[in-house]
Design a protein around this motif. Sequence first.
Motif, PDB file in Angstrom:
ATOM      1  N   LYS A   1     -39.995 -35.321 -51.809  1.00  0.00           N
ATOM      2  CA  LYS A   1     -41.427 -35.653 -51.723  1.00  0.00           C
ATOM      3  C   LYS A   1     -41.873 -36.551 -52.868  1.00  0.00           C
ATOM      4  CE  LYS A   1     -42.667 -31.404 -49.332  1.00  0.00           C
ATOM      5  NZ  LYS A   1     -43.377 -30.122 -49.482  1.00  0.00           N
ATOM      6  N   ALA A   2     -41.276 -36.374 -54.050  1.00  0.00           N
ATOM      7  CA  ALA A   2     -41.631 -37.226 -55.189  1.00  0.00           C
ATOM      8  C   ALA A   2     -41.268 -38.681 -54.915  1.00  0.00           C
ATOM      9  CB  ALA A   2     -40.934 -36.728 -56.452  1.00  0.00           C
ATOM     10  N   ILE A   3     -40.235 -38.898 -54.122  1.00  0.00           N
ATOM     11  CA  ILE A   3     -39.786 -40.258 -53.809  1.00  0.00           C
ATOM     12  C   ILE A   3     -40.476 -40.784 -52.548  1.00  0.00           C
ATOM     13  CG2 ILE A   3     -37.802 -41.672 -53.125  1.00  0.00           C
ATOM     14  CD1 ILE A   3     -36.094 -39.627 -54.789  1.00  0.00           C
ATOM     15  N   GLY A   4     -40.508 -39.971 -51.502  1.00  0.00           N
ATOM     16  CA  GLY A   4     -40.969 -40.455 -50.199  1.00  0.00           C
ATOM     17  C   GLY A   4     -42.351 -40.017 -49.773  1.00  0.00           C
ATOM     18  N   GLY A   5     -43.032 -39.217 -50.604  1.00  0.00           N
ATOM     19  CA  GLY A   5     -44.348 -38.718 -50.225  1.00  0.00           C
ATOM     20  C   GLY A   5     -44.236 -37.406 -49.456  1.00  0.00           C
ATOM     21  N   ASP A   6     -45.375 -36.848 -49.065  1.00  0.00           N
ATOM     22  CA  ASP A   6     -45.393 -35.536 -48.412  1.00  0.00           C
ATOM     23  C   ASP A   6     -44.687 -35.507 -47.063  1.00  0.00           C
ATOM     24  OD1 ASP A   6     -46.625 -34.204 -50.464  1.00  0.00           O
ATOM     25  OD2 ASP A   6     -48.637 -34.357 -49.610  1.00  0.00           O
ATOM     26  N   LYS A   7     -44.726 -36.600 -46.327  1.00  0.00           N
ATOM     27  CA  LYS A   7     -44.064 -36.652 -45.020  1.00  0.00           C
ATOM     28  C   LYS A   7     -43.272 -37.949 -44.899  1.00  0.00           C
ATOM     29  CE  LYS A   7     -47.382 -33.736 -42.707  1.00  0.00           C
ATOM     30  NZ  LYS A   7     -48.198 -33.483 -41.561  1.00  0.00           N
ATOM     31  N   PRO A   8     -42.158 -38.025 -45.626  1.00  0.00           N
ATOM     32  CA  PRO A   8     -41.384 -39.266 -45.578  1.00  0.00           C
ATOM     33  C   PRO A   8     -40.784 -39.506 -44.197  1.00  0.00           C
ATOM     34  CG  PRO A   8     -40.173 -37.566 -46.770  1.00  0.00           C
ATOM     35  CD  PRO A   8     -41.538 -37.011 -46.465  1.00  0.00           C
ATOM     36  N   SER A   9     -40.831 -40.756 -43.748  1.00  0.00           N
ATOM     37  CA  SER A   9     -40.311 -41.088 -42.419  1.00  0.00           C
ATOM     38  C   SER A   9     -38.900 -41.673 -42.484  1.00  0.00           C
ATOM     39  CB  SER A   9     -41.246 -42.076 -41.727  1.00  0.00           C
ATOM     40  OG  SER A   9     -41.358 -43.257 -42.506  1.00  0.00           O
ATOM     41  N   ASP A  10     -38.399 -41.909 -43.697  1.00  0.00           N
ATOM     42  CA  ASP A  10     -37.089 -42.540 -43.829  1.00  0.00           C
ATOM     43  C   ASP A  10     -35.993 -41.571 -44.256  1.00  0.00           C
ATOM     44  OD1 ASP A  10     -38.084 -42.179 -46.377  1.00  0.00           O
ATOM     45  OD2 ASP A  10     -37.686 -44.226 -47.050  1.00  0.00           O
ATOM     46  N   ILE A  11     -36.289 -40.263 -44.214  1.00  0.00           N
ATOM     47  CA  ILE A  11     -35.282 -39.263 -44.549  1.00  0.00           C
ATOM     48  C   ILE A  11     -35.488 -38.015 -43.693  1.00  0.00           C
ATOM     49  CG2 ILE A  11     -36.624 -38.298 -46.466  1.00  0.00           C
ATOM     50  CD1 ILE A  11     -33.891 -37.806 -47.906  1.00  0.00           C
ATOM     51  N   VAL A  12     -34.389 -37.457 -43.237  1.00  0.00           N
ATOM     52  CA  VAL A  12     -34.395 -36.190 -42.505  1.00  0.00           C
ATOM     53  C   VAL A  12     -33.482 -35.258 -43.279  1.00  0.00           C
ATOM     54  CG1 VAL A  12     -33.764 -35.017 -40.362  1.00  0.00           C
ATOM     55  CG2 VAL A  12     -34.779 -37.304 -40.284  1.00  0.00           C
ATOM     56  N   ALA A  13     -34.012 -34.106 -43.680  1.00  0.00           N
ATOM     57  CA  ALA A  13     -33.219 -33.166 -44.466  1.00  0.00           C
ATOM     58  C   ALA A  13     -33.148 -31.825 -43.752  1.00  0.00           C
ATOM     59  CB  ALA A  13     -33.822 -32.998 -45.857  1.00  0.00           C
ATOM     60  N   ASP A  14     -31.938 -31.368 -43.527  1.00  0.00           N
ATOM     61  CA  ASP A  14     -31.698 -30.053 -42.922  1.00  0.00           C
ATOM     62  C   ASP A  14     -30.972 -29.229 -43.987  1.00  0.00           C
ATOM     63  OD1 ASP A  14     -31.176 -27.840 -41.390  1.00  0.00           O
ATOM     64  OD2 ASP A  14     -29.729 -28.824 -40.079  1.00  0.00           O
ATOM     65  N   ILE A  15     -31.765 -28.538 -44.802  1.00  0.00           N
ATOM     66  CA  ILE A  15     -31.212 -27.753 -45.902  1.00  0.00           C
ATOM     67  C   ILE A  15     -31.351 -26.273 -45.548  1.00  0.00           C
ATOM     68  CG2 ILE A  15     -31.292 -27.287 -48.385  1.00  0.00           C
ATOM     69  CD1 ILE A  15     -30.735 -30.242 -47.685  1.00  0.00           C
ATOM     70  N   LYS A  16     -30.239 -25.607 -45.437  1.00  0.00           N
ATOM     71  CA  LYS A  16     -30.231 -24.169 -45.155  1.00  0.00           C
ATOM     72  C   LYS A  16     -30.146 -23.414 -46.479  1.00  0.00           C
ATOM     73  CE  LYS A  16     -28.227 -24.746 -40.578  1.00  0.00           C
ATOM     74  NZ  LYS A  16     -29.254 -25.645 -40.245  1.00  0.00           N
ATOM     75  N   VAL A  17     -30.344 -22.089 -46.427  1.00  0.00           N
ATOM     76  CA  VAL A  17     -30.291 -21.245 -47.625  1.00  0.00           C
ATOM     77  C   VAL A  17     -29.232 -20.170 -47.415  1.00  0.00           C
ATOM     78  CG1 VAL A  17     -31.596 -19.625 -49.059  1.00  0.00           C
ATOM     79  CG2 VAL A  17     -32.716 -21.669 -48.165  1.00  0.00           C
ATOM     80  N   ALA A  18     -28.292 -20.074 -48.348  1.00  0.00           N
ATOM     81  CA  ALA A  18     -27.197 -19.105 -48.233  1.00  0.00           C
ATOM     82  C   ALA A  18     -27.672 -17.675 -48.456  1.00  0.00           C
ATOM     83  CB  ALA A  18     -26.087 -19.441 -49.224  1.00  0.00           C
ATOM     84  N   ASP A  19     -28.515 -17.450 -49.465  1.00  0.00           N
ATOM     85  CA  ASP A  19     -28.962 -16.094 -49.811  1.00  0.00           C
ATOM     86  C   ASP A  19     -30.476 -16.016 -49.703  1.00  0.00           C
ATOM     87  OD1 ASP A  19     -29.480 -13.582 -50.824  1.00  0.00           O
ATOM     88  OD2 ASP A  19     -28.488 -13.916 -52.756  1.00  0.00           O
ATOM     89  N   THR A  20     -30.952 -15.475 -48.596  1.00  0.00           N
ATOM     90  CA  THR A  20     -32.396 -15.365 -48.397  1.00  0.00           C
ATOM     91  C   THR A  20     -32.959 -14.050 -48.934  1.00  0.00           C
ATOM     92  OG1 THR A  20     -32.066 -14.459 -46.176  1.00  0.00           O
ATOM     93  CG2 THR A  20     -32.374 -16.859 -46.358  1.00  0.00           C
ATOM     94  N   SER A  21     -32.107 -13.187 -49.476  1.00  0.00           N
ATOM     95  CA  SER A  21     -32.563 -11.886 -49.978  1.00  0.00           C
ATOM     96  C   SER A  21     -33.322 -12.005 -51.300  1.00  0.00           C
ATOM     97  CB  SER A  21     -31.387 -10.921 -50.144  1.00  0.00           C
ATOM     98  OG  SER A  21     -30.538 -11.339 -51.203  1.00  0.00           O
ATOM     99  N   VAL A  22     -33.125 -13.130 -51.998  1.00  0.00           N
ATOM    100  CA  VAL A  22     -33.813 -13.363 -53.267  1.00  0.00           C
ATOM    101  C   VAL A  22     -34.350 -14.786 -53.276  1.00  0.00           C
ATOM    102  CG1 VAL A  22     -32.353 -11.739 -54.537  1.00  0.00           C
ATOM    103  CG2 VAL A  22     -31.742 -14.154 -54.497  1.00  0.00           C
ATOM    104  N   PHE A  23     -35.339 -15.040 -54.119  1.00  0.00           N
ATOM    105  CA  PHE A  23     -35.849 -16.400 -54.283  1.00  0.00           C
ATOM    106  C   PHE A  23     -34.871 -17.199 -55.136  1.00  0.00           C
ATOM    107  CE2 PHE A  23     -38.762 -19.510 -56.394  1.00  0.00           C
ATOM    108  CZ  PHE A  23     -39.106 -20.219 -55.253  1.00  0.00           C
ATOM    109  N   ALA A  24     -34.339 -16.532 -56.182  1.00  0.00           N
ATOM    110  CA  ALA A  24     -33.368 -17.171 -57.071  1.00  0.00           C
ATOM    111  C   ALA A  24     -32.696 -16.102 -57.918  1.00  0.00           C
ATOM    112  CB  ALA A  24     -34.060 -18.191 -57.981  1.00  0.00           C
ATOM    113  N   ARG A  25     -31.697 -16.532 -58.666  1.00  0.00           N
ATOM    114  CA  ARG A  25     -31.064 -15.699 -59.687  1.00  0.00           C
ATOM    115  C   ARG A  25     -31.128 -16.496 -60.977  1.00  0.00           C
ATOM    116  NH1 ARG A  25     -28.553 -11.417 -57.255  1.00  0.00           N
ATOM    117  NH2 ARG A  25     -28.222 -11.686 -55.025  1.00  0.00           N
ATOM    118  N   HIS A  26     -31.427 -15.804 -62.063  1.00  0.00           N
ATOM    119  CA  HIS A  26     -31.615 -16.483 -63.340  1.00  0.00           C
ATOM    120  C   HIS A  26     -30.794 -15.795 -64.416  1.00  0.00           C
ATOM    121  CE1 HIS A  26     -33.847 -18.748 -66.431  1.00  0.00           C
ATOM    122  NE2 HIS A  26     -33.699 -17.652 -67.158  1.00  0.00           N
TER     123      HIS A  26
END
Length: 125
Positions: free
Chosen positions: A50-75
Motif C-alpha cells: 500500500k505504501a508503494i501502490g496506494g490503498d487499492k493498487p491495480s498493478d499488483i495482485v497478492a495472495d498471501i496466506k498465513v501459516a499460523d492463525t492461532s496467534v497474531f505473532a511471536r516475539h
Amino acid sequence: MIKAKYQSVLELGEKLNIKNGDVSEANGVLTIKGTAANQYEKNLLWDKIKAIGGDKPSDIVADIKVADTSVFARHTVKSGDTLGAIAKQYYGSAGKYNEIFKANTDILKNPDVIHPDQELIIPNL
C-alpha cells in the motif's frame, strides 16, 4: 518494470522468509503468492504494498496466506523491551500490554518483568 516498482516488497518477503513464494508478471500486473508465518508478517507485506501502490493498487495482485492463525505473532524479547513497547509495535497501542501479559502467564508472573530471549505469544485481538 512493475517488478522493479515493488522490489522492496519482494525483498521484505525474502527477509520474512515467506514460504512457497512465487512472483510472476503479465499484462502490466505483478502477481505474488506465498505463506507468511503469521498475520503480523502478512500485514507488514500489505503495508509495504500500500505504501508503494496506494490503498487499492491495480498493478499488483497478492495472495498471501498465513501459516499460523492461532496467534497474531511471536516475539523474542530483546534487551530493553517492555510489554508496552512490544504492544505498541504489534498493536499500535502500548496500553494493550496486558493482552500480551495474559497470553503469556505460563512464563510471565509480572507484566513489569520480562527477560531477553523469552518467546512471547502476541495474541489475536
